[in-house]
Design an enzyme around this catalytic site. Structure first.
Site, mmCIF file in Angstrom:
data_model
loop_
_atom_site.group_PDB
_atom_site.id
_atom_site.type_symbol
_atom_site.label_atom_id
_atom_site.label_comp_id
_atom_site.label_asym_id
_atom_site.label_seq_id
_atom_site.Cartn_x
_atom_site.Cartn_y
_atom_site.Cartn_z
ATOM 1 N N LEU B 87 -8.468 -31.564 51.647
ATOM 2 C CA LEU B 87 -6.852 -31.533 52.774
ATOM 3 C C LEU B 87 -7.942 -31.941 54.402
ATOM 4 O O LEU B 87 -6.936 -31.275 55.510
ATOM 5 C CB LEU B 87 -6.481 -29.887 52.984
ATOM 6 C CG LEU B 87 -5.711 -29.657 52.008
ATOM 7 C CD1 LEU B 87 -5.178 -28.162 51.863
ATOM 8 C CD2 LEU B 87 -5.019 -30.556 51.451
ATOM 9 N N CYS B 88 -7.720 -33.116 54.638
ATOM 10 C CA CYS B 88 -8.782 -33.499 55.462
ATOM 11 C C CYS B 88 -8.735 -34.514 56.040
ATOM 12 O O CYS B 88 -8.975 -35.546 56.461
ATOM 13 C CB CYS B 88 -10.061 -33.352 55.827
ATOM 14 S SG CYS B 88 -11.149 -33.697 54.775
ATOM 15 N N GLY B 89 -7.321 -35.710 55.068
ATOM 16 C CA GLY B 89 -6.849 -36.500 55.438
ATOM 17 C C GLY B 89 -7.890 -38.285 54.270
ATOM 18 O O GLY B 89 -8.778 -37.979 53.389
#
Lengths: 144, 319
Positions: B87-89
């Site tokens: 979930l960090c691009g």
């Protein structure tokens, strides 16, 4: 009179900075030295021990865990320490525990390669130094 | 009020609760990023000062310290710094992509960058990967790289204690000639919106790479350039106990601070790209809620209109 521009830096942050220091006493591997303003450029290795520096009447004492010291031209003095803390901030109980743990670990790994051994010894020295200095300065306020 | 409006209402509810989560994650990541950036800046002073000393030392004469010696590269240790969580691009995929490209291009990886001449290796190049962060370790396993160790219990802002075991592996591996080169793959933190994946040579200590790192300090501390020039004048440094012993103490610490710096830059990048990813997720959620609200109102109005029409139709039928 010229003053020393003094700095203590660890890999993690700048611990202390002051440009009005008059003398610095540091524990080097070849013995304790005191540096006054206008000292010649010098690079030396530090042992775990006590770092004392003076600003006027005020004396500061730090526990330093090894590292090195660089005296540059123009009275720039930098201590690149592995770790350093003011003696008042030493947590003796924690240092004691850390030392015991390190001693225990060392007796376990005695047969292994000497690199580990050296590192453990460094930890023990560091913690012993903390304990010694912590105790030394803890007693001061009580005796007053 | 038909089944249609009910379904839309349920969707609005679920989207807005997702939005709450992404918003919270954005705020958390923002504060973690600030902390990581702060620590990264603080470590730069040490790296810069240690480097200054090294520059002063190298003025006097070249020496035979193992960590400075260059060899033909047969085996490389690659330290791959990624995050533990997703979930960090595109943070992880960017650094992994960059690493994968380098792994396919052994010529470049094995070159020793020296001013003027390059030492190029013939024959096969072996690469060992040391994963720092779970995502990178998973990737190395999947790709069949030789993963020798993975460290997945890093804190959000790694301290020296977190990276020491890695530094020790790198330094030991280099001194006993297991590895001929140590490279760190990390994500360079330029700003909150720009991060670039990078590979940096840590061992042997090369002036080329270190200088690049020090250049970065220049924006932060304008004196750097001047300090190096000034120090060229002085050759009368005193070394206690001896120059080589001083070097032996400084070099490993320089390596440690470099690895720590890379880990911190990566941490800052991770948090900032998570922040950006979560921000765009929140924005997308707001947009979606608006649209769903419009649809809901339309459906509701349609239902009312239909009901009125039915009543009117019923009344007309009675007359």
């Amino acid at each position: 009179m010229s003053k020393i521009n003094f700095k203590i830096v660890t890999p993690e942050k700048v611990i202390y900075e002051n440009d009005q220091i008059e003398q610095v006493t540091a524990p080097t591997t070849t013995g304790e030295i005191t540096i006054l303003p206008n000292h010649t450029p010098l690079v030396t290795i530090l042992n775990p021990g006590e770092l004392i520096f003076k600003q006027g009447e005020e004396t500061h004492n730090f526990a330093v865990a090894g590292g090195f010291l660089e005296m540059k031209e123009n009275n720039q003095l930098v201590i690149l320490a592995d770790n350093a803390e003011h003696v008042d901030q030493i947590d003796i109980d924690r240092a004691q525990q850390a030392r015991e743990k390190a001693v225990a670990q060392m007796s376990e790994i005695k047969n292994r390669e000497d690199v580990d051994y050296a590192r453990m010894q460094a930890i023990i020295d560091r913690e012993s130094n903390r304990i010694r200095l912590g105790n030394k300065y803890r007693k001061l306020p009580k005796s007053e | 009020m038909g089944v249609n409006t009910k379904a839309i209402k349920r969707r609005i509810k679920s989207v807005s609760s997702t939005k709450k989560i992404t918003k919270a994650m954005e705020l958390v990541a923002a504060s973690k990023m600030r902390k990581a950036v702060d620590t990264a800046l603080k470590t730069r002073t040490y790296a810069k000062l240690a480097w200054d000393i090294l520059v002063d030392l190298s003025k006097t004469q070249k020496s035979e310290i193992p960590l400075l010696k260059m060899r033909r590269v047969k085996k490389v240790l690659l330290i791959l710094i990624t995050s533990n969580r997703g979930l960090c691009g595109s943070f992880n995929s960017n650094i992994i992509k960059k690493t994968a490209i380098q792994m396919q291009n052994p010529q470049n990886l094995s070159r020793q960058r020296v001013a003027g001449k390059d030492l190029v290796t013939e024959g096969k190049l072996e690469v060992d990967v040391l994963g720092l962060g779970r995502k990178g370790a998973d990737f190395a396993k999947k790709m069949g790289y030789n993963l020798i160790a993975s460290f997945t219990d890093m804190s959000d802002t790694p301290g020296l204690a977190d990276v020491l075991p890695i530094c020790k592996m790198a330094i030991d591996g280099y001194t006993n000639k297991t590895y001929d080169k140590v490279v760190v793959a990390y994500t360079d933190f330029k700003s909150a919106i720009a991060q670039t994946p990078k590979l940096r040579q840590v061992l042997p200590i090369s002036e080329h790479d270190l200088e690049k790192m020090v250049e970065k300090f220049a924006d932060h501390d304008l004196k750097t350039g001047k300090a190096i020039i000034e120090s060229e004048k002085i050759n009368d440094y005193l070394f206690e106990p001896s120059r080589d012993q001083v070097l032996e103490i400084i070099l490993p610490r320089l390596v440690e601070s470099q690895i720590l710096q890379s880990a911190l830059e990566s941490a800052a990048s991770e948090h900032s790209s998570r922040m950006m990813a979560m921000r765009s997720a929140s924005d997308a959620a707001v947009e979606m809620i608006d649209e769903l609200n419009l649809n809901f109102n339309k459906a509701r109005q349609a239902a009312i209109t239909q009901e009125i029409a039915e009543i009117a139709g019923g009344a007309a039928a009675l007359n």
